[in-house]
Design a protein around this motif. Sequence first.
Motif, PDB file in Angstrom:
ATOM      1  N   HIS A 132     -13.934  -0.255  35.021  1.00 25.50           N
ATOM      2  CA  HIS A 132     -13.521   1.152  35.124  1.00 25.50           C
ATOM      3  C   HIS A 132     -14.511   1.943  35.988  1.00 25.50           C
ATOM      4  O   HIS A 132     -14.107   2.752  36.827  1.00 25.50           O
ATOM      5  CB  HIS A 132     -13.408   1.793  33.742  1.00 25.50           C
ATOM      6  N   PHE A 133     -15.794   1.705  35.794  1.00 24.30           N
ATOM      7  CA  PHE A 133     -16.814   2.381  36.600  1.00 24.30           C
ATOM      8  C   PHE A 133     -16.618   2.067  38.078  1.00 24.30           C
ATOM      9  O   PHE A 133     -16.597   2.960  38.924  1.00 24.30           O
ATOM     10  CB  PHE A 133     -18.213   1.956  36.136  1.00 24.30           C
ATOM     11  N   ARG A 134     -16.474   0.788  38.409  1.00 24.79           N
ATOM     12  CA  ARG A 134     -16.311   0.388  39.810  1.00 24.79           C
ATOM     13  C   ARG A 134     -15.039   0.954  40.425  1.00 24.79           C
ATOM     14  O   ARG A 134     -14.968   1.176  41.623  1.00 24.79           O
ATOM     15  CB  ARG A 134     -16.332  -1.130  39.947  1.00 24.79           C
ATOM     16  N   ALA A 135     -14.028   1.180  39.587  1.00 26.72           N
ATOM     17  CA  ALA A 135     -12.757   1.738  40.060  1.00 26.72           C
ATOM     18  C   ALA A 135     -12.790   3.268  40.084  1.00 26.72           C
ATOM     19  O   ALA A 135     -11.757   3.892  40.321  1.00 26.72           O
ATOM     20  CB  ALA A 135     -11.611   1.255  39.177  1.00 26.72           C
ATOM     21  N   ASP A 136     -13.968   3.859  39.846  1.00 27.12           N
ATOM     22  CA  ASP A 136     -14.125   5.315  39.779  1.00 27.12           C
ATOM     23  C   ASP A 136     -13.286   5.934  38.665  1.00 27.12           C
ATOM     24  O   ASP A 136     -12.870   7.083  38.756  1.00 27.12           O
ATOM     25  CB  ASP A 136     -13.804   5.983  41.120  1.00 27.12           C
ATOM     26  N   GLN A 137     -13.061   5.192  37.620  1.00 25.62           N
ATOM     27  CA  GLN A 137     -12.340   5.671  36.440  1.00 25.62           C
ATOM     28  C   GLN A 137     -13.383   5.991  35.362  1.00 25.62           C
ATOM     29  O   GLN A 137     -13.507   5.318  34.353  1.00 25.62           O
ATOM     30  CB  GLN A 137     -11.341   4.620  35.959  1.00 25.62           C
ATOM     31  N   PHE A 138     -14.140   7.048  35.628  1.00 22.07           N
ATOM     32  CA  PHE A 138     -15.315   7.343  34.807  1.00 22.07           C
ATOM     33  C   PHE A 138     -14.951   7.748  33.380  1.00 22.07           C
ATOM     34  O   PHE A 138     -15.659   7.397  32.436  1.00 22.07           O
ATOM     35  CB  PHE A 138     -16.172   8.405  35.488  1.00 22.07           C
ATOM     36  N   ASN A 144     -25.132   3.444  29.914  1.00 23.58           N
ATOM     37  CA  ASN A 144     -23.918   3.342  30.722  1.00 23.58           C
ATOM     38  C   ASN A 144     -22.964   4.496  30.438  1.00 23.58           C
ATOM     39  O   ASN A 144     -22.346   5.038  31.354  1.00 23.58           O
ATOM     40  CB  ASN A 144     -23.223   2.001  30.475  1.00 23.58           C
ATOM     41  N   ARG A 145     -22.865   4.890  29.189  1.00 29.04           N
ATOM     42  CA  ARG A 145     -22.021   6.032  28.823  1.00 29.04           C
ATOM     43  C   ARG A 145     -22.536   7.303  29.499  1.00 29.04           C
ATOM     44  O   ARG A 145     -21.769   8.056  30.112  1.00 29.04           O
ATOM     45  CB  ARG A 145     -22.008   6.202  27.309  1.00 29.04           C
ATOM     46  N   ALA A 146     -23.833   7.522  29.408  1.00 21.23           N
ATOM     47  CA  ALA A 146     -24.423   8.723  29.998  1.00 21.23           C
ATOM     48  C   ALA A 146     -24.237   8.738  31.513  1.00 21.23           C
ATOM     49  O   ALA A 146     -23.897   9.782  32.088  1.00 21.23           O
ATOM     50  CB  ALA A 146     -25.911   8.808  29.644  1.00 21.23           C
ATOM     51  N   TYR A 147     -24.444   7.616  32.159  1.00 22.69           N
ATOM     52  CA  TYR A 147     -24.291   7.560  33.611  1.00 22.69           C
ATOM     53  C   TYR A 147     -22.855   7.896  34.018  1.00 22.69           C
ATOM     54  O   TYR A 147     -22.628   8.644  34.972  1.00 22.69           O
ATOM     55  CB  TYR A 147     -24.690   6.179  34.139  1.00 22.69           C
ATOM     56  N   LEU A 168     -18.708  11.596  36.045  1.00 17.61           N
ATOM     57  CA  LEU A 168     -17.503  12.370  35.727  1.00 17.61           C
ATOM     58  C   LEU A 168     -17.723  13.844  36.026  1.00 17.61           C
ATOM     59  O   LEU A 168     -16.862  14.513  36.568  1.00 17.61           O
ATOM     60  CB  LEU A 168     -17.140  12.155  34.259  1.00 17.61           C
ATOM     61  N   ASP A 169     -18.929  14.300  35.736  1.00 18.81           N
ATOM     62  CA  ASP A 169     -19.277  15.698  35.944  1.00 18.81           C
ATOM     63  C   ASP A 169     -19.708  15.975  37.385  1.00 18.81           C
ATOM     64  O   ASP A 169     -19.823  17.119  37.788  1.00 18.81           O
ATOM     65  CB  ASP A 169     -20.405  16.080  34.954  1.00 18.81           C
ATOM     66  N   GLY A 170     -19.991  14.913  38.153  1.00 22.38           N
ATOM     67  CA  GLY A 170     -20.376  15.080  39.547  1.00 22.38           C
ATOM     68  C   GLY A 170     -21.859  15.333  39.786  1.00 22.38           C
ATOM     69  O   GLY A 170     -22.286  15.469  40.902  1.00 22.38           O
ATOM     70  N   ARG A 171     -22.647  15.363  38.740  1.00 16.70           N
ATOM     71  CA  ARG A 171     -24.059  15.695  38.903  1.00 16.70           C
ATOM     72  C   ARG A 171     -24.877  14.554  39.484  1.00 16.70           C
ATOM     73  O   ARG A 171     -25.906  14.799  40.089  1.00 16.70           O
ATOM     74  CB  ARG A 171     -24.658  16.118  37.565  1.00 16.70           C
TER      75      ARG A 171
END
Length: 130
Positions: free
Chosen positions: A85-91, A114-117, A122-125
Amino acid sequence: LEPRSARHLDNLSVNLARSGDPAGALVALDRAVELDPARGPGSRLERADLLIKLERFAEAITTLGERLARAPDDPEALEKLGYAHFRADQFEAAVDVFTRLAALQPGEGSHLVNRAYNLLKLDGRVDDAR
Protein backbone atom coordinates in the motif's frame (compact mmCIF):
# COMPACT_ATOMS: atom_id res chain seq x y z
CA LEU A 1 16.23 -27.20 -20.22
CA GLU A 2 12.62 -26.80 -19.19
CA PRO A 3 11.94 -27.91 -15.61
CA ARG A 4 8.96 -30.23 -15.63
CA SER A 5 8.19 -30.55 -11.95
CA ALA A 6 6.77 -28.01 -9.54
CA ARG A 7 9.64 -28.58 -7.13
CA HIS A 8 12.22 -27.78 -9.79
CA LEU A 9 10.28 -24.70 -10.84
CA ASP A 10 10.16 -23.53 -7.21
CA ASN A 11 13.94 -23.88 -7.03
CA LEU A 12 14.31 -22.06 -10.35
CA SER A 13 12.09 -19.26 -9.03
CA VAL A 14 14.24 -18.84 -5.93
CA ASN A 15 17.45 -18.79 -7.95
CA LEU A 16 16.09 -16.31 -10.50
CA ALA A 17 14.89 -14.02 -7.70
CA ARG A 18 18.31 -14.19 -6.01
CA SER A 19 20.04 -13.39 -9.28
CA GLY A 20 17.95 -10.26 -9.79
CA ASP A 21 15.33 -11.54 -12.23
CA PRO A 22 11.98 -11.10 -10.45
CA ALA A 23 10.03 -11.36 -13.73
CA GLY A 24 11.57 -14.73 -14.54
CA ALA A 25 11.10 -15.85 -10.95
CA LEU A 26 7.41 -14.96 -11.12
CA VAL A 27 6.95 -16.94 -14.34
CA ALA A 28 8.63 -19.98 -12.75
CA LEU A 29 6.59 -19.67 -9.55
CA ASP A 30 3.31 -19.33 -11.42
CA ARG A 31 4.22 -22.34 -13.57
CA ALA A 32 4.97 -24.38 -10.43
CA VAL A 33 1.52 -23.54 -9.07
CA GLU A 34 -0.02 -24.40 -12.43
CA LEU A 35 1.59 -27.85 -12.29
CA ASP A 36 0.74 -28.35 -8.61
CA PRO A 37 -2.20 -26.16 -7.53
CA ALA A 38 -1.76 -27.26 -3.91
CA ARG A 39 1.33 -25.00 -3.84
CA GLY A 40 -0.81 -21.93 -4.51
CA PRO A 41 -1.76 -20.92 -0.97
CA GLY A 42 1.79 -21.40 0.33
CA SER A 43 3.36 -19.42 -2.49
CA ARG A 44 1.37 -16.21 -2.04
CA LEU A 45 3.99 -14.44 0.09
CA GLU A 46 6.74 -15.17 -2.41
CA ARG A 47 4.47 -14.14 -5.28
CA ALA A 48 3.61 -10.87 -3.51
CA ASP A 49 7.32 -10.14 -2.96
CA LEU A 50 8.03 -10.60 -6.66
CA LEU A 51 5.05 -8.48 -7.68
CA ILE A 52 6.21 -5.67 -5.38
CA LYS A 53 9.70 -5.83 -6.90
CA LEU A 54 8.07 -5.55 -10.32
CA GLU A 55 5.99 -2.57 -9.07
CA ARG A 56 2.77 -4.44 -9.75
CA PHE A 57 1.28 -3.27 -6.49
CA ALA A 58 -2.41 -3.89 -7.21
CA GLU A 59 -1.66 -7.54 -7.99
CA ALA A 60 0.49 -7.83 -4.86
CA ILE A 61 -2.33 -6.40 -2.74
CA THR A 62 -4.80 -8.87 -4.25
CA THR A 63 -2.42 -11.78 -3.70
CA LEU A 64 -1.90 -10.79 -0.07
CA GLY A 65 -5.65 -10.41 0.39
CA GLU A 66 -6.05 -14.02 -0.72
CA ARG A 67 -3.47 -15.10 1.86
CA LEU A 68 -5.11 -13.03 4.59
CA ALA A 69 -8.52 -14.50 3.78
CA ARG A 70 -7.11 -17.81 5.04
CA ALA A 71 -4.99 -16.40 7.89
CA PRO A 72 -6.28 -12.91 8.81
CA ASP A 73 -3.70 -12.24 11.53
CA ASP A 74 -0.61 -13.37 9.60
CA PRO A 75 1.93 -10.68 10.56
CA GLU A 76 4.25 -11.39 7.61
CA ALA A 77 1.41 -11.01 5.10
CA LEU A 78 0.18 -7.88 6.87
CA GLU A 79 3.65 -6.31 6.81
CA LYS A 80 3.94 -6.96 3.08
CA LEU A 81 0.42 -5.61 2.56
CA GLY A 82 1.26 -2.40 4.41
CA TYR A 83 4.42 -2.03 2.35
CA ALA A 84 2.54 -2.68 -0.92
CA HIS A 85 0.00 0.00 0.00
CA PHE A 86 2.84 2.40 0.83
CA ARG A 87 4.60 1.74 -2.48
CA ALA A 88 1.29 2.26 -4.30
CA ASP A 89 0.89 5.66 -2.56
CA GLN A 90 -2.14 4.29 -0.73
CA PHE A 91 -1.08 5.82 2.57
CA GLU A 92 -4.46 5.64 4.31
CA ALA A 93 -4.68 1.90 3.65
CA ALA A 94 -1.08 1.49 4.82
CA VAL A 95 -1.91 3.35 8.06
CA ASP A 96 -4.84 0.98 8.64
CA VAL A 97 -2.64 -2.10 8.12
CA PHE A 98 0.18 -0.87 10.37
CA THR A 99 -2.36 0.13 13.03
CA ARG A 100 -3.72 -3.40 12.94
CA LEU A 101 -0.21 -4.84 13.14
CA ALA A 102 0.63 -2.65 16.13
CA ALA A 103 -2.43 -4.02 17.91
CA LEU A 104 -1.50 -7.61 17.01
CA GLN A 105 2.16 -7.21 18.01
CA PRO A 106 2.32 -4.40 20.57
CA GLY A 107 6.00 -5.03 21.33
CA GLU A 108 7.08 -4.50 17.72
CA GLY A 109 8.01 -0.84 17.41
CA SER A 110 8.57 -0.94 13.65
CA HIS A 111 4.81 -1.11 13.10
CA LEU A 112 4.38 2.20 14.92
CA VAL A 113 7.24 3.74 12.94
CA ASN A 114 5.70 2.57 9.65
CA ARG A 115 2.29 3.83 10.76
CA ALA A 116 3.71 7.23 11.68
CA TYR A 117 5.62 7.55 8.42
CA ASN A 118 2.49 6.78 6.40
CA LEU A 119 0.51 9.28 8.47
CA LEU A 120 3.10 11.91 7.60
CA LYS A 121 2.94 10.97 3.92
CA LEU A 122 -0.85 11.16 4.09
CA ASP A 123 -0.60 14.62 5.59
CA GLY A 124 2.09 15.70 3.11
CA ARG A 125 4.57 16.82 5.75
CA VAL A 126 7.30 14.32 4.85
CA ASP A 127 7.79 15.81 1.38
CA ASP A 128 7.68 19.34 2.78
CA ALA A 129 10.39 18.50 5.34
CA ARG A 130 12.95 17.54 2.69
